[in-house]
Design a protein around this motif. Structure first.
Motif, PDB file in Angstrom:
ATOM      1  N   MET A   1       1.768  -7.469 -17.755  1.00  0.00           N
ATOM      2  CA  MET A   1       1.868  -6.970 -16.399  1.00  0.00           C
ATOM      3  C   MET A   1       1.243  -7.977 -15.436  1.00  0.00           C
ATOM      4  O   MET A   1       0.164  -8.501 -15.694  1.00  0.00           O
ATOM      5  N   SER A   2       1.920  -8.232 -14.323  1.00  0.00           N
ATOM      6  CA  SER A   2       1.440  -9.210 -13.361  1.00  0.00           C
ATOM      7  C   SER A   2       0.105  -8.762 -12.763  1.00  0.00           C
ATOM      8  O   SER A   2      -0.036  -7.632 -12.283  1.00  0.00           O
ATOM      9  N   SER A   3      -0.880  -9.671 -12.798  1.00  0.00           N
ATOM     10  CA  SER A   3      -2.183  -9.350 -12.208  1.00  0.00           C
ATOM     11  C   SER A   3      -2.082  -9.220 -10.690  1.00  0.00           C
ATOM     12  O   SER A   3      -2.818  -8.444 -10.071  1.00  0.00           O
ATOM     13  N   ALA A   4      -1.151  -9.979 -10.082  1.00  0.00           N
ATOM     14  CA  ALA A   4      -0.967  -9.877  -8.633  1.00  0.00           C
ATOM     15  C   ALA A   4      -0.456  -8.498  -8.251  1.00  0.00           C
ATOM     16  O   ALA A   4      -0.896  -7.908  -7.253  1.00  0.00           O
ATOM     17  N   LEU A   5       0.466  -7.955  -9.042  1.00  0.00           N
ATOM     18  CA  LEU A   5       1.009  -6.629  -8.751  1.00  0.00           C
ATOM     19  C   LEU A   5      -0.084  -5.568  -8.858  1.00  0.00           C
ATOM     20  O   LEU A   5      -0.157  -4.648  -8.033  1.00  0.00           O
ATOM     21  N   ILE A   6      -0.952  -5.698  -9.849  1.00  0.00           N
ATOM     22  CA  ILE A   6      -2.069  -4.764  -9.994  1.00  0.00           C
ATOM     23  C   ILE A   6      -3.033  -4.889  -8.803  1.00  0.00           C
ATOM     24  O   ILE A   6      -3.497  -3.885  -8.248  1.00  0.00           O
ATOM     25  N   SER A   7      -3.293  -6.117  -8.378  1.00  0.00           N
ATOM     26  CA  SER A   7      -4.192  -6.327  -7.240  1.00  0.00           C
ATOM     27  C   SER A   7      -3.618  -5.728  -5.965  1.00  0.00           C
ATOM     28  O   SER A   7      -4.340  -5.100  -5.175  1.00  0.00           O
ATOM     29  N   TYR A   8      -2.332  -5.896  -5.744  1.00  0.00           N
ATOM     30  CA  TYR A   8      -1.692  -5.328  -4.555  1.00  0.00           C
ATOM     31  C   TYR A   8      -1.764  -3.804  -4.585  1.00  0.00           C
ATOM     32  O   TYR A   8      -1.937  -3.162  -3.536  1.00  0.00           O
ATOM     33  N   THR A   9      -1.639  -3.223  -5.771  1.00  0.00           N
ATOM     34  CA  THR A   9      -1.730  -1.766  -5.885  1.00  0.00           C
ATOM     35  C   THR A   9      -3.122  -1.275  -5.508  1.00  0.00           C
ATOM     36  O   THR A   9      -3.272  -0.272  -4.806  1.00  0.00           O
ATOM     37  N   TRP A  10      -4.163  -1.992  -5.954  1.00  0.00           N
ATOM     38  CA  TRP A  10      -5.531  -1.631  -5.573  1.00  0.00           C
ATOM     39  C   TRP A  10      -5.725  -1.720  -4.065  1.00  0.00           C
ATOM     40  O   TRP A  10      -6.491  -0.950  -3.470  1.00  0.00           O
ATOM     41  N   LEU A  11      -5.040  -2.662  -3.424  1.00  0.00           N
ATOM     42  CA  LEU A  11      -5.247  -2.905  -1.993  1.00  0.00           C
ATOM     43  C   LEU A  11      -4.519  -1.916  -1.093  1.00  0.00           C
ATOM     44  O   LEU A  11      -4.834  -1.839   0.103  1.00  0.00           O
ATOM     45  N   ILE A  12      -3.551  -1.171  -1.606  1.00  0.00           N
ATOM     46  CA  ILE A  12      -2.718  -0.305  -0.763  1.00  0.00           C
ATOM     47  C   ILE A  12      -3.542   0.643   0.111  1.00  0.00           C
ATOM     48  O   ILE A  12      -3.293   0.753   1.321  1.00  0.00           O
ATOM     49  N   PRO A  13      -4.556   1.357  -0.403  1.00  0.00           N
ATOM     50  CA  PRO A  13      -5.293   2.292   0.468  1.00  0.00           C
ATOM     51  C   PRO A  13      -6.342   1.628   1.358  1.00  0.00           C
ATOM     52  O   PRO A  13      -6.900   2.297   2.234  1.00  0.00           O
ATOM     53  N   VAL A  14      -6.632   0.355   1.146  1.00  0.00           N
ATOM     54  CA  VAL A  14      -7.771  -0.274   1.810  1.00  0.00           C
ATOM     55  C   VAL A  14      -7.580  -0.473   3.315  1.00  0.00           C
ATOM     56  O   VAL A  14      -8.501  -0.184   4.097  1.00  0.00           O
ATOM     57  N   PRO A  15      -6.429  -0.972   3.807  1.00  0.00           N
ATOM     58  CA  PRO A  15      -6.311  -1.222   5.258  1.00  0.00           C
ATOM     59  C   PRO A  15      -6.593  -0.005   6.139  1.00  0.00           C
ATOM     60  O   PRO A  15      -7.310  -0.147   7.145  1.00  0.00           O
ATOM     61  N   PRO A  16      -6.073   1.201   5.839  1.00  0.00           N
ATOM     62  CA  PRO A  16      -6.424   2.342   6.706  1.00  0.00           C
ATOM     63  C   PRO A  16      -7.911   2.671   6.704  1.00  0.00           C
ATOM     64  O   PRO A  16      -8.446   3.104   7.728  1.00  0.00           O
ATOM     65  N   ALA A  69      -0.557  -0.342 -14.321  1.00  0.00           N
ATOM     66  CA  ALA A  69      -1.783   0.445 -14.490  1.00  0.00           C
ATOM     67  C   ALA A  69      -2.978  -0.466 -14.685  1.00  0.00           C
ATOM     68  O   ALA A  69      -2.873  -1.528 -15.301  1.00  0.00           O
ATOM     69  N   ASP A  70      -4.110  -0.012 -14.156  1.00  0.00           N
ATOM     70  CA  ASP A  70      -5.367  -0.723 -14.338  1.00  0.00           C
ATOM     71  C   ASP A  70      -6.496   0.273 -14.116  1.00  0.00           C
ATOM     72  O   ASP A  70      -6.410   1.131 -13.226  1.00  0.00           O
TER      73      ASP A  70
END
Length: 319
Positions: A1-16, A69-70
């Motif tokens: 699984m791409s580590s970048a894709l996992i990182s982007y998923t973690w970041l989704i709730p952060v900007p709001p 998943a992570d």
């Protein structure tokens, strides 16, 4: 699984979440800056959500054999501990696609709603907010919307029931703040509910359901030792579901799966305004129109439907 894709998923709730703190602490005196920060934050989450969703759907055998998943250890409990992580399966991807789009549209609409509404008329009372561009709590409104969006996105990408419940409760707090946003509004008719009363009614009604849902989460952890969706509710983990369905619960005549399912379902009944915990929803219209769109249509009510679908394997284990 791409580590970048996992990182982007973690970041989704952060900007709001960042938007909430920036508006509250720094930008609360500047209307234009406040709504700009809020819209940029939700637009960033929108781009991340769509990027993750489309990338996930491009994965071979996505959903059947592969998911994004992570998980990381949060804290230890006895011999085990709680892991907090993110999960993107087909259900999550679909929710990210639609929820992020709806929330972005609501944020943009909110700018025009608060700046270009009808002027006051003779029926307005002191303390009523003006809709002609002088909303005194304009920045606070976008801060609350941002916090609500954070809670919704956490709920969607959570890989376990505890983290999902935390996002659930953030949404409950924001629904109280947004429904009662015009807290100074009052009516001559004592039978007509005010925004303050509507907010308290919504908060108390949904809290009753949430406490019962929390009992279901605790009982599920007691029965299985985990709250991870991948460990309990995925189709390839039939042994856990069989164990829950075949083990008697604390209430005679019900298996553990049945009792847990009932407790979790009651929580969703309150959040999605279903009978008999639906009485808060009509009064919640006392909040600004964007709040109605966010709570009643795009996010909070649909979150109840999402949670039912997510927990369906447990609900159907006795079937």
């Amino acid at each position: 699984m791409s580590s970048a894709l996992i990182s982007y998923t973690w970041l989704i709730p952060v900007p709001p979440l960042i938007s909430f703190f920036l508006i509250i602490l720094l930008a609360n005196r500047w209307k234009g800056l406040s709504h700009t920060i809020a819209i940029v934050s939700i637009a960033t989450s929108f781009v991340l959500s769509w990027g993750v969703a489309f990338s996930a759907f491009g994965i071979e055998h996505f959903g059947a054999e592969q998911v994004v998943a992570d998980a990381r250890r949060w804290f230890d409990v006895g011999a085990g501990g709680f892991n907090m992580g993110v999960l993107v399966d087909p259900l999550t991807a679909i929710m990210l696609f639609f929820a992020s789009l709806c929330m972005l549209a609501i944020f943009v609409y909110s700018v025009g709603y608060h700046n270009y509404g009808k002027p006051r008329d003779s029926h307005d009372k002191p303390g009523w907010p003006a809709h002609n561009g002088v909303e005194p709590l304009y920045s606070r409104f976008f801060a609350y919307l941002s916090l609500f969006a954070f809670g919704m996105l956490v709920l969607i990408v959570a890989d376990n029931l505890l983290l999902m419940f935390m996002g659930w409760e953030v949404m409950g707090l924001c629904s109280y703040l947004l429904i009662g946003f015009w807290f100074a509004r009052d009516y001559d008719d004592p039978k007509k509910i005010t925004p303050r009363q509507a907010a308290v009614k919504a908060f108390m009604t949904t809290r009753v359901a949430d406490v019962i849902m929390l009992l279901g989460i605790v009982y599920l952890y007691f029965a299985t030792g985990t709250l991870s969706f991948r460990d309990i509710m995925f189709a390839n983990n039939a042994e856990w579901l069989h164990h829950l369905a075949s083990t008697p619960s604390l209430i005679a005549g019900l298996s553990q799966a049945s009792l847990i399912g009932i407790l979790l379902l009651i929580g969703t009944v309150g959040k999605s305004a279903q009978f008999p915990l639906h009485t808060w929803l009509p009064d919640a219209m006392e909040g600004p129109t964007p709040v109605s769109a966010m709570i009643h249509a795009a996010a909070m009510v649909s979150a109840g439907v999402y949670s039912v679908i997510r927990m369906y394997p447990v609900l159907a284990a006795d079937g």
